[in-house]
Write a protein that holds these residues in place. Structure first.
Motif, PDB file in Angstrom:
ATOM      1  N   ARG A  14      47.238   7.003  68.326  1.00 63.74           N
ATOM      2  CA  ARG A  14      47.722   6.986  67.115  1.00 63.74           C
ATOM      3  C   ARG A  14      49.036   6.070  67.105  1.00 63.74           C
ATOM      4  O   ARG A  14      49.687   5.591  68.073  1.00 63.74           O
ATOM      5  N   LEU A  15      49.333   5.533  66.004  1.00 61.89           N
ATOM      6  CA  LEU A  15      50.636   4.595  65.680  1.00 61.89           C
ATOM      7  C   LEU A  15      51.613   5.555  65.095  1.00 61.89           C
ATOM      8  O   LEU A  15      51.136   6.028  63.905  1.00 61.89           O
ATOM      9  N   THR A  16      52.799   5.753  65.713  1.00 60.15           N
ATOM     10  CA  THR A  16      53.879   6.566  65.158  1.00 60.15           C
ATOM     11  C   THR A  16      54.380   5.703  63.876  1.00 60.15           C
ATOM     12  O   THR A  16      54.365   4.468  63.824  1.00 60.15           O
ATOM     13  N   ALA A  17      55.316   6.438  62.962  1.00 63.06           N
ATOM     14  CA  ALA A  17      55.766   5.841  62.065  1.00 63.06           C
ATOM     15  C   ALA A  17      56.927   4.863  62.683  1.00 63.06           C
ATOM     16  O   ALA A  17      57.006   3.573  62.255  1.00 63.06           O
ATOM     17  N   HIS A  18      57.441   5.159  63.830  1.00 63.14           N
ATOM     18  CA  HIS A  18      58.484   4.272  64.549  1.00 63.14           C
ATOM     19  C   HIS A  18      57.784   2.706  64.955  1.00 63.14           C
ATOM     20  O   HIS A  18      58.233   1.910  64.671  1.00 63.14           O
ATOM     21  N   GLU A  19      56.665   3.143  65.595  1.00 66.33           N
ATOM     22  CA  GLU A  19      55.982   1.817  66.262  1.00 66.33           C
ATOM     23  C   GLU A  19      55.262   1.075  64.724  1.00 66.33           C
ATOM     24  O   GLU A  19      55.384  -0.125  64.971  1.00 66.33           O
ATOM     25  N   ALA A  20      55.046   1.708  63.760  1.00 63.00           N
ATOM     26  CA  ALA A  20      54.576   0.908  62.611  1.00 63.00           C
ATOM     27  C   ALA A  20      55.791   0.280  61.889  1.00 63.00           C
ATOM     28  O   ALA A  20      55.571  -0.976  61.853  1.00 63.00           O
ATOM     29  N   ARG A  21      56.750   0.817  62.021  1.00 65.71           N
ATOM     30  CA  ARG A  21      58.062   0.090  61.456  1.00 65.71           C
ATOM     31  C   ARG A  21      58.473  -1.063  62.477  1.00 65.71           C
ATOM     32  O   ARG A  21      58.747  -2.249  61.750  1.00 65.71           O
ATOM     33  N   GLN A  22      58.319  -1.043  63.570  1.00 65.62           N
ATOM     34  CA  GLN A  22      58.726  -1.771  64.468  1.00 65.62           C
ATOM     35  C   GLN A  22      57.653  -3.221  64.286  1.00 65.62           C
ATOM     36  O   GLN A  22      58.094  -4.372  64.343  1.00 65.62           O
ATOM     37  N   ARG A  23      56.514  -3.012  64.262  1.00 63.75           N
ATOM     38  CA  ARG A  23      55.435  -4.100  64.074  1.00 63.75           C
ATOM     39  C   ARG A  23      55.623  -4.770  62.775  1.00 63.75           C
ATOM     40  O   ARG A  23      55.717  -5.953  62.697  1.00 63.75           O
ATOM     41  N   LEU A  24      55.985  -3.919  61.605  1.00 62.22           N
ATOM     42  CA  LEU A  24      56.195  -4.596  60.238  1.00 62.22           C
ATOM     43  C   LEU A  24      57.454  -5.175  60.427  1.00 62.22           C
ATOM     44  O   LEU A  24      57.684  -6.419  59.867  1.00 62.22           O
ATOM     45  N   GLU A  25      58.443  -4.832  61.117  1.00 63.18           N
ATOM     46  CA  GLU A  25      59.800  -5.651  60.985  1.00 63.18           C
ATOM     47  C   GLU A  25      59.585  -7.113  61.656  1.00 63.18           C
ATOM     48  O   GLU A  25      60.141  -7.913  61.417  1.00 63.18           O
TER      49      GLU A  25
END
Length: 108
Positions: A14-25
């Motif tokens: 799963r993609l955590t919220a933190h990982e998702a934010r990092q990728r989007l940043e």
């Protein structure tokens, strides 16, 4: 994939919220760098081409911002077409996507 703050099922990535934010940043930073390069482009470059490139980058930036909103409201990683989880592999490649591959094909 739906966001999950814990990794209790190692076989179900799963993609955590933190990982998702990092990728989007990272995506946002890359697009802003592209815009800067377009702005600094040589006068010899075709203006219609630059305009089209800028429009595309601005569109992607809007999609990235919308993805941040989906993280906040808990809908990140859920396909807008069929309401199933978007595979984490797709989100790793295109973290701001709103659709799974089959629904993206139908949307275009």
């Amino acid at each position: 994939m739906p966001l999950d703050t814990r990794r209790s099922e190692p076989w179900l990535e799963r993609l955590t919220a933190h990982e998702a934010r990092q990728r989007l940043e990272h995506e946002r930073s890359s697009r802003l760098t592209q815009l800067q390069a377009i702005d600094e482009a040589d006068e010899s470059t075709s203006q219609p081409l630059l305009s089209a490139q800028k429009d595309t980058v601005h569109r992607v930036l809007k999609e990235i911002e919308a993805a941040f909103t989906r993280i906040q409201d808990g809908t990140f990683g859920i396909c807008r077409g069929c309401a199933t989880a978007i595979p984490v592999e797709r989100l790793e490649i295109l973290p701001y996507t709103r659709y799974c591959v089959p629904c993206q094909r139908d949307a275009t």
